[in-house]
Motif scaffolding. Structure first.
Motif, PDB file in Angstrom:
ATOM      1  N   ALA A   1      -1.687  -7.811  69.844  1.00 11.88           N
ATOM      2  CA  ALA A   1      -1.813  -9.083  70.551  1.00 11.88           C
ATOM      3  C   ALA A   1      -0.490  -9.559  71.128  1.00 11.88           C
ATOM      4  O   ALA A   1      -0.436 -10.032  72.270  1.00 11.88           O
ATOM      5  CB  ALA A   1      -2.386 -10.145  69.608  1.00 11.88           C
ATOM      6  N   VAL A   2       0.592  -9.480  70.339  1.00 10.72           N
ATOM      7  CA  VAL A   2       1.867 -10.079  70.771  1.00 10.72           C
ATOM      8  C   VAL A   2       3.045  -9.137  70.558  1.00 10.72           C
ATOM      9  O   VAL A   2       4.178  -9.587  70.427  1.00 10.72           O
ATOM     10  CB  VAL A   2       2.120 -11.418  70.033  1.00 10.72           C
ATOM     11  N   GLY A   3       2.793  -7.836  70.549  1.00 15.64           N
ATOM     12  CA  GLY A   3       3.851  -6.880  70.243  1.00 15.64           C
ATOM     13  C   GLY A   3       4.481  -6.213  71.441  1.00 15.64           C
ATOM     14  O   GLY A   3       4.975  -5.083  71.323  1.00 15.64           O
ATOM     15  N   CYS A   4       4.506  -6.884  72.596  1.00 13.91           N
ATOM     16  CA  CYS A   4       5.085  -6.240  73.784  1.00 13.91           C
ATOM     17  C   CYS A   4       6.590  -6.012  73.620  1.00 13.91           C
ATOM     18  O   CYS A   4       7.121  -5.006  74.091  1.00 13.91           O
ATOM     19  CB  CYS A   4       4.796  -7.041  75.044  1.00 13.91           C
ATOM     20  N   LEU A   5       7.295  -6.943  72.955  1.00 11.82           N
ATOM     21  CA  LEU A   5       8.736  -6.771  72.784  1.00 11.82           C
ATOM     22  C   LEU A   5       9.045  -5.626  71.832  1.00 11.82           C
ATOM     23  O   LEU A   5       9.885  -4.766  72.131  1.00 11.82           O
ATOM     24  CB  LEU A   5       9.368  -8.067  72.270  1.00 11.82           C
ATOM     25  N   ILE A   6       8.375  -5.573  70.682  1.00  7.58           N
ATOM     26  CA  ILE A   6       8.657  -4.515  69.712  1.00  7.58           C
ATOM     27  C   ILE A   6       8.274  -3.159  70.295  1.00  7.58           C
ATOM     28  O   ILE A   6       8.934  -2.144  70.061  1.00  7.58           O
ATOM     29  CB  ILE A   6       7.921  -4.785  68.380  1.00  7.58           C
ATOM     30  N   THR A   7       7.203  -3.121  71.126  1.00 11.11           N
ATOM     31  CA  THR A   7       6.758  -1.861  71.726  1.00 11.11           C
ATOM     32  C   THR A   7       7.718  -1.423  72.827  1.00 11.11           C
ATOM     33  O   THR A   7       8.100  -0.247  72.904  1.00 11.11           O
ATOM     34  CB  THR A   7       5.328  -2.002  72.273  1.00 11.11           C
ATOM     35  N   SER A   8       8.131  -2.343  73.693  1.00  9.04           N
ATOM     36  CA  SER A   8       9.092  -2.007  74.742  1.00  9.04           C
ATOM     37  C   SER A   8      10.423  -1.584  74.142  1.00  9.04           C
ATOM     38  O   SER A   8      11.072  -0.644  74.613  1.00  9.04           O
ATOM     39  CB  SER A   8       9.297  -3.197  75.678  1.00  9.04           C
ATOM     40  N   SER A   9      10.844  -2.290  73.084  1.00  8.76           N
ATOM     41  CA  SER A   9      12.099  -1.936  72.427  1.00  8.76           C
ATOM     42  C   SER A   9      12.024  -0.532  71.834  1.00  8.76           C
ATOM     43  O   SER A   9      12.997   0.224  71.892  1.00  8.76           O
ATOM     44  CB  SER A   9      12.422  -2.952  71.330  1.00  8.76           C
ATOM     45  N   ALA A  10      10.864  -0.174  71.261  1.00  6.56           N
ATOM     46  CA  ALA A  10      10.703   1.163  70.685  1.00  6.56           C
ATOM     47  C   ALA A  10      10.770   2.231  71.769  1.00  6.56           C
ATOM     48  O   ALA A  10      11.323   3.317  71.550  1.00  6.56           O
ATOM     49  CB  ALA A  10       9.381   1.251  69.924  1.00  6.56           C
ATOM     50  N   MET A  11      10.225   1.935  72.952  1.00  6.12           N
ATOM     51  CA  MET A  11      10.319   2.892  74.059  1.00  6.12           C
ATOM     52  C   MET A  11      11.775   3.102  74.460  1.00  6.12           C
ATOM     53  O   MET A  11      12.248   4.236  74.601  1.00  6.12           O
ATOM     54  CB  MET A  11       9.498   2.401  75.258  1.00  6.12           C
ATOM     55  N   SER A  12      12.491   1.987  74.668  1.00  2.00           N
ATOM     56  CA  SER A  12      13.890   2.083  75.088  1.00  2.00           C
ATOM     57  C   SER A  12      14.746   2.752  74.023  1.00  2.00           C
ATOM     58  O   SER A  12      15.594   3.605  74.320  1.00  2.00           O
ATOM     59  CB  SER A  12      14.439   0.677  75.386  1.00  2.00           C
ATOM     60  N   MET A  13      14.526   2.366  72.781  1.00  2.00           N
ATOM     61  CA  MET A  13      15.299   2.910  71.680  1.00  2.00           C
ATOM     62  C   MET A  13      15.060   4.417  71.553  1.00  2.00           C
ATOM     63  O   MET A  13      15.992   5.195  71.330  1.00  2.00           O
ATOM     64  CB  MET A  13      14.900   2.191  70.393  1.00  2.00           C
ATOM     65  N   SER A  14      13.803   4.847  71.712  1.00  2.00           N
ATOM     66  CA  SER A  14      13.468   6.266  71.570  1.00  2.00           C
ATOM     67  C   SER A  14      14.152   7.104  72.633  1.00  2.00           C
ATOM     68  O   SER A  14      14.596   8.229  72.365  1.00  2.00           O
ATOM     69  CB  SER A  14      11.949   6.458  71.652  1.00  2.00           C
ATOM     70  N   ASN A  15      14.240   6.587  73.868  1.00  4.93           N
ATOM     71  CA  ASN A  15      14.923   7.326  74.924  1.00  4.93           C
ATOM     72  C   ASN A  15      16.365   7.614  74.532  1.00  4.93           C
ATOM     73  O   ASN A  15      16.846   8.745  74.654  1.00  4.93           O
ATOM     74  CB  ASN A  15      14.899   6.531  76.224  1.00  4.93           C
ATOM     75  N   THR A  16      17.060   6.590  74.044  1.00  4.91           N
ATOM     76  CA  THR A  16      18.465   6.775  73.689  1.00  4.91           C
ATOM     77  C   THR A  16      18.617   7.705  72.497  1.00  4.91           C
ATOM     78  O   THR A  16      19.475   8.599  72.487  1.00  4.91           O
ATOM     79  CB  THR A  16      19.118   5.416  73.378  1.00  4.91           C
ATOM     80  N   LEU A  17      17.793   7.515  71.479  1.00  4.22           N
ATOM     81  CA  LEU A  17      17.873   8.365  70.291  1.00  4.22           C
ATOM     82  C   LEU A  17      17.639   9.833  70.647  1.00  4.22           C
ATOM     83  O   LEU A  17      18.379  10.723  70.212  1.00  4.22           O
ATOM     84  CB  LEU A  17      16.850   7.903  69.251  1.00  4.22           C
ATOM     85  N   GLN A  18      16.591  10.106  71.448  1.00  8.10           N
ATOM     86  CA  GLN A  18      16.263  11.491  71.768  1.00  8.10           C
ATOM     87  C   GLN A  18      17.305  12.128  72.685  1.00  8.10           C
ATOM     88  O   GLN A  18      17.486  13.351  72.660  1.00  8.10           O
ATOM     89  CB  GLN A  18      14.872  11.563  72.395  1.00  8.10           C
ATOM     90  N   ALA A  19      18.013  11.310  73.458  1.00 12.87           N
ATOM     91  CA  ALA A  19      19.075  11.859  74.307  1.00 12.87           C
ATOM     92  C   ALA A  19      20.174  12.484  73.462  1.00 12.87           C
ATOM     93  O   ALA A  19      20.889  13.375  73.919  1.00 12.87           O
ATOM     94  CB  ALA A  19      19.665  10.763  75.193  1.00 12.87           C
ATOM     95  N   TYR A  20      20.312  12.020  72.219  1.00 13.69           N
ATOM     96  CA  TYR A  20      21.359  12.526  71.337  1.00 13.69           C
ATOM     97  C   TYR A  20      20.809  13.369  70.190  1.00 13.69           C
ATOM     98  O   TYR A  20      21.490  13.604  69.202  1.00 13.69           O
ATOM     99  CB  TYR A  20      22.184  11.347  70.803  1.00 13.69           C
ATOM    100  N   GLY A  21      19.544  13.827  70.321  1.00 15.03           N
ATOM    101  CA  GLY A  21      18.993  14.732  69.325  1.00 15.03           C
ATOM    102  C   GLY A  21      18.403  14.068  68.102  1.00 15.03           C
ATOM    103  O   GLY A  21      18.068  14.747  67.134  1.00 15.03           O
ATOM    104  N   TYR A  22      18.245  12.745  68.113  1.00 11.51           N
ATOM    105  CA  TYR A  22      17.615  12.042  66.999  1.00 11.51           C
ATOM    106  C   TYR A  22      16.117  11.900  67.270  1.00 11.51           C
ATOM    107  O   TYR A  22      15.690  11.856  68.421  1.00 11.51           O
ATOM    108  CB  TYR A  22      18.231  10.651  66.832  1.00 11.51           C
ATOM    109  N   PRO A  23      15.289  11.778  66.214  1.00 13.03           N
ATOM    110  CA  PRO A  23      13.853  11.591  66.442  1.00 13.03           C
ATOM    111  C   PRO A  23      13.568  10.221  67.034  1.00 13.03           C
ATOM    112  O   PRO A  23      14.358   9.273  66.844  1.00 13.03           O
ATOM    113  CB  PRO A  23      13.244  11.737  65.039  1.00 13.03           C
ATOM    114  N   PRO A  24      12.455  10.069  67.754  1.00  8.68           N
ATOM    115  CA  PRO A  24      12.110   8.767  68.340  1.00  8.68           C
ATOM    116  C   PRO A  24      11.682   7.783  67.261  1.00  8.68           C
ATOM    117  O   PRO A  24      11.468   8.155  66.104  1.00  8.68           O
ATOM    118  CB  PRO A  24      10.942   9.110  69.278  1.00  8.68           C
ATOM    119  N   VAL A  25      11.527   6.523  67.646  1.00  4.18           N
ATOM    120  CA  VAL A  25      11.059   5.481  66.743  1.00  4.18           C
ATOM    121  C   VAL A  25       9.794   4.871  67.348  1.00  4.18           C
ATOM    122  O   VAL A  25       9.728   4.640  68.556  1.00  4.18           O
ATOM    123  CB  VAL A  25      12.147   4.400  66.517  1.00  4.18           C
ATOM    124  N   THR A  26       8.767   4.664  66.546  1.00  2.00           N
ATOM    125  CA  THR A  26       7.518   4.077  67.032  1.00  2.00           C
ATOM    126  C   THR A  26       7.554   2.563  66.849  1.00  2.00           C
ATOM    127  O   THR A  26       8.376   2.033  66.093  1.00  2.00           O
ATOM    128  CB  THR A  26       6.303   4.635  66.269  1.00  2.00           C
TER     129      THR A  26
END
Length: 438
Positions: A246-271
């Motif tokens: 219902a109201v998780g657009c910020l946590i979901t968008s943040s997880a997308m952005s965070m996952s991009n950066t993490l995976q760029a450096y070989g770390y697993p993504p975050v959901t």
């Protein structure tokens, strides 16, 4: 007299029910575990009436539902070869097909670590809740030599559809993915941002019903006699007013952005579910179930720094050019008479158009295309504000438009739209440089 077809279908459902119960102890996700337990409890509650049914229609529905739950819990053997990922933080690479053999890594692999399956599974030691099938794998971590060994098949799953092997890991053909091409500042170049940014939906069933802020109370209902009882979703999970769907657009968008950066450096993504749990642990939600600060949003659980600005296209351009994404606050449905509702999207790219104008691509976690976040495009107006409009239902003719704007919340107000960039720490940069030999 019981219909023999109905009885046979019921027996199949009963076998599936037993499979579900057997595999429950190994399920780590509380939402999945609650859903599976609810299915078992419901089946047990109606077992006798189902057995006595004379027709086969209801048992057919029951067997389909129960078998579906069973399939979601039973470990599926990965392909004979190809890149797969670990599904539990307890996955160890072993020298042989037993839990007592030598560990080939100092610690267990984090959930989401990618390994290469090099052959068919072999029978080995039976592990409670996981089975006796062991998969030969090769692990390649950035800056390290490949290591060959075995992992129990119950701890491996194929990569999600569309997800690419991480930099520094092995590809299905046995070649090694190269680590990011670094700029002079040690940041990744932007070519593979799309592949590194998972198109998460806040309405994804894996986390949609999770409470956004575990401190909030479960919703209740009152019957005609005044009895108060908890409310539940269709899948049996507790119902909350502020859940991620219902109201998780910020946590979901943040997880997308965070996952991009993490995976760029070989770390697993975050959901979104992972990030929500980390924010809960750090008490990072305010009384409105919003993120209190960007530092708490990060919660110190991942090696990233958070940079925030009210609205700065310069910082957006700098981040995108460095291969990072931007979590952007927008107003949806803004008009002259209506400030619109707050929403968050993830900017993934910048384009210079032939006419000299600039546009940005973004993923919207609240609107879907199929089973993933919808990709939208922003134009830039004369005042430097971003604007976008898309049909609410792309497949429906004459569907109403959804508008997005980065104008201030209230005309004349001193706070405009917010944005944040998840910047790599110096440690991440140093690790990437070392892995690339730079």
């Amino acid at each position: 007299m019981t219909n023999p077809i109905g009885r046979a279908l019921f027996q199949i459902a009963q076998v599936a029910r037993n499979v579900v119960e057997k595999n429950l102890p190994r399920v780590e996700n509380p939402q999945v575990r609650n859903t599976a337990q609810a299915a078992v409890d419901t089946f047990d509650r109606f077992q006798k009436p189902l057995m006595d049914l004379s027709g086969g229609n209801v048992p057919s529905a029951v067997v389909g539902a129960m078998v579906g739950v069973a399939r979601s819990l039973v470990p599926q053997l990965p392909a004979t070869t190809g890149v797969v990922m670990t599904t539990s933080a307890s996955a160890n690479v072993r020298a042989e097909t037993t839990t007592g053999s030598e560990k080939l890594t100092p610690t267990a692999l984090p959930s989401g670590t990618q390994v290469l399956v090099t052959g068919p599974a072999q029978t080995g030691e039976r592990v409670e809740g996981l089975g006796d099938q062991w998969v030969p794998v090769t692990l390649q971590l950035p800056g390290e030599e490949p290591r060959a060994g075995f992992i129990n098949a119950g701890l491996l799953n194929p990569l999600p559809e569309g997800q690419q092997p991480l930099p520094g890991r092995l590809n299905p053909d046995g070649s090694v993915s190269t680590v990011p091409t670094l700029t002079k500042d040690g940041l990744p170049t932007p070519e593979h941002v799309g592949a590194r940014t998972p198109p998460y939906l806040q309405g994804d069933s894996r986390w949609a019903n999770l409470p956004l802020n575990n401190n909030q109370a479960q919703l209740t209902q009152t019957d005609e006699q005044g009895n108060v009882s908890p409310r539940f979703n269709a899948d049996g999970t507790p119902m909350y007013a502020n859940d991620i769907g219902a109201v998780g657009c910020l946590i979901t968008s943040s997880a997308m952005s965070m996952s991009n950066t993490l995976q760029a450096y070989g770390y697993p993504p975050v959901t979104p579910a992972d990030l929500d749990a980390r924010v809960d642990q750090a008490n990072g939600y305010n009384e409105y179930s919003g993120l209190a600060t960007t530092e708490q949003a990060n919660a110190g659980a991942v090696p990233l720094e958070v940079r925030q600005n009210v609205m700065d296209t310069g910082l957006i351009d700098e981040a995108l050019a460095a291969g990072l994404t931007v979590t952007l606050e927008v107003r949806v449905g803004r008009t002259e008479d209506n400030p619109g509702s707050m929403h968050f999207v993830t900017l993934t790219g910048r384009t210079e158009n032939p006419d000299g104008s600039v546009s940005y691509t973004a993923l919207d976690p609240g609107y879907r295309t199929g089973d993933q976040a919808r990709e939208i495009s922003f134009s830039v107006d004369a005042e430097g504000q971003l604007h976008s409009e898309f049909p609410e239902n792309p497949g429906v003719e004459n569907s109403g438009l959804v508008t997005y704007d980065t104008a201030p919340r209230v005309d004349g107000g001193d706070r405009g739209t917010g944005m944040r960039v998840y910047w790599p720490t110096q440690e991440m940069i140093d690790n990437a440089r070392a892995a690339s030999g730079g």
